[in-house]
Design an enzyme around this catalytic site. Structure first.
Site, short mmCIF file in Angstrom:
data_model
loop_
_atom_site.label_atom_id
_atom_site.label_comp_id
_atom_site.label_asym_id
_atom_site.label_seq_id
_atom_site.Cartn_x
_atom_site.Cartn_y
_atom_site.Cartn_z
N PHE A 131 39.60 32.79 34.87
CA PHE A 131 39.86 32.56 33.44
C PHE A 131 41.06 33.37 32.94
O PHE A 131 41.60 33.07 31.87
CB PHE A 131 38.61 32.86 32.60
N LYS A 132 41.46 34.39 33.69
CA LYS A 132 42.57 35.22 33.21
C LYS A 132 43.85 34.40 33.05
O LYS A 132 44.72 34.76 32.26
CB LYS A 132 42.77 36.41 34.11
#
Ligand SMILES: *Cc1c(COP(=O)(O)O)cnc(C)c1O
Length: 479
Positions: free
Chosen positions: A120-121
């Site tokens: 998700f980064k």
């Protein structure tokens, strides 16, 4: 919009002024002076926007020192099906963060890991790459990002900054410690502005080198050393967007509530959920899930915040949540204590000295219910059991971090409210534990099957800050 420090002793700043920096000069974290309030009419209008349009609508509320047309172009360039193309079968890449339903309308995964590094980064880091390039070009400046990584953050930063003008990335990783897939992901990048340095040591040794370089203030200024760590406000702001998108995808109208479950480490992801809720998004609960490193679960259950030391920090099979203290947590506590910078200073004088604080008897903790948080934790056995259960009951393979979230979701969900678990990584990134749970490897997204066979570019070096400083100086001086 001006940004103030959680410790109340730094002058307010504009968005672009805090974008490239880290902590405020008084040691605090930046937050907007107030949260923009979203009206019902806006919520109704936003329901049908594309991800890029929604990102622009929300970020415009936080950024007033980039002309609207430029900010719009940056959002359009960032949130594309090409960049976030690693979707599950059947999902539309153009949705950027599609919902994968486990129980239709009731329980789903909000897919946040379809970007280039499968975690998700990428959601925030890709935007940061484009914002950095824009601001540096405008100012005619350069930055040399120095970081240490055990996996997710370093690769997300490299994929976001590759090929960008004005930016170089020097990323230290522990030699021989990352998985073959993670190594291939990072070291196969051939861009001129990306420098992978594998140090003969552990992650902590790499981190110590970064600290040593940053503490040499003259060197840091001369070589324009910067960072992209999880306290960066731009990252938090970008993450607010998918809470809105997920809410719209998971509900039929803006009269409904929805609960989010967030696998958490540094409190960056769920901090964005807190901000979305404060802006008026009809979120019911924010359910925080930790692994064996349960410092945050402990706080929400007891009111005691007790950061751990290195010896007390477990190395787990959801490694991106292996934190000893939650660097973004100070932002939430600032709100909890009524935005009183003096109070935050008092609490963090204990934390910064290696201690803990206890709000259990306080009026603030008594009122915590209004923020909607609950929490739970998971361990290795739970993780394996949850990965098996998702496979059997829902024909879905979840990664180890998402499994921690799903475990807590299954325990705490309210059957009358839609629950979305944030999928923070894809299972292909953590193959070993999936094999341990299921006896088979997870599928790799198309195009990444043979990533380990690509040529790799990495310099192996000793744990020696002076040698690493010399390498950066050589590169920068050569232009
Ligand atoms: C970084 C990360 C987390 C934790 O997110 P925080 O913002 O630090 O709370 C969870 N899962 C994965 C896969 C991550 O990379």
């Amino acid at each position: 919009m001006r940004y103030i420090s959680t410790r109340g002793q730094s002058a307010p700043q504009s968005f672009c002024d805090i974008l490239l920096g880290g902590l405020a000069p008084d040691g605090g974290l930046y937050l907007p002076e107030r949260y923009p309030q979203i009206s019902r009419a806006e919520l109704d209008a936003w329901r049908t926007l594309s991800y890029a349009e929604l990102a622009f609508a929300i970020l415009s509320k936080f950024i007033d020192d980039i002309p609207a047309a430029d900010l719009k172009a940056i959002c359009d360039k960032t949130y594309t099906a090409e960049v976030y193309g690693y979707v599950r079968d059947g999902a539309k890449a153009s949705d950027i963060t599609p919902v994968h339903w486990l129980e239709p309308g009731k329980l789903g995964l909000l897919e946040l890991s379809n970007g280039p590094t499968l975690a998700f980064k990428d959601m925030a880091m890709q935007l940061l790459g484009n914002l950095f390039e824009y601001v540096l070009d405008k100012r005619g400046e350069q930055i040399n990002i120095l970081g240490a990584t055990s996996g997710d953050t370093g690769s997300a930063a490299e994929y976001a900054m590759r090929g960008k003008h004005g930016v170089r990335v020097f990323m230290l990783s522990p030699h021989g410690r990352m998985s073959a897939f993670q190594r291939a992901q990072m070291y196969s990048l051939q861009d001129d502005n990306i420098f992978n340095i594998a140090v003969r040591g552990m992650f902590d040794d790499a981190q110590d080198v970064v600290k040593a370089v940053s503490n040499d203030h003259a060197y840091k200024a001369k070589y324009k050393i910067g960072a992209v760590n999880s306290i960066n406000w731009g990252r938090v702001a970008a993450q607010v967007v998918y809470y809105f998108k997920g809410y719209f995808a998971g509900t039929g109208s803006n009269d409904e509530k929805l609960d989010f479950v967030v696998p958490s480490g540094n409190f960056g992801n769920i901090c964005a959920g807190h901000i979305a809720r404060q802006m008026g998004l009809p979120v019911g609960r924010l359910i925080l899930a930790t692994n064996e490193n349960d410092v945050l679960d402990e706080f929400f259950r007891t009111g005691v915040y007790r950061p751990r030391n290195t010896a007390e920090t477990h190395a787990t099979s959801s490694p991106s949540m292996d934190i000893s203290k939650a660097s973004n947590f100070e932002r939430f506590v600032f709100d909890l204590v009524g935005r009183d910078g003096a109070k935050v200073r008092e609490l963090w004088s204990k934390v910064d000295a290696g201690g803990a604080f206890d709000l259990s008897g306080s009026a603030e903790f008594a009122g915590i219910g209004q923020y909607g948080f609950t929490s739970g934790s998971s361990n290795h056995a739970d993780r394996l059991a949850t990965i098996r259960r998702a496979d059997t009951d829902y024909a879905t393979v979840v990664d180890t971090h998402t499994a921690d979230g799903l475990k807590v979701a299954l325990e705490q969900r309210d059957p009358t409210v839609t629950t979305l678990v944030l999928e923070t990584a894809q299972p292909a990134k953590f193959e070993e534990t999936i094999v341990e749970a299921l006896g088979r490897k997870p599928a790799r997204p198309a195009g990444l099957e043979n990533i380990e066979a690509l040529p790799q570019r990495v310099e192996v070096m000793d744990v020696d800050a002076d040698a690493i400083k010399a390498l950066i100086a050589r590169v920068v001086d050569a232009g």
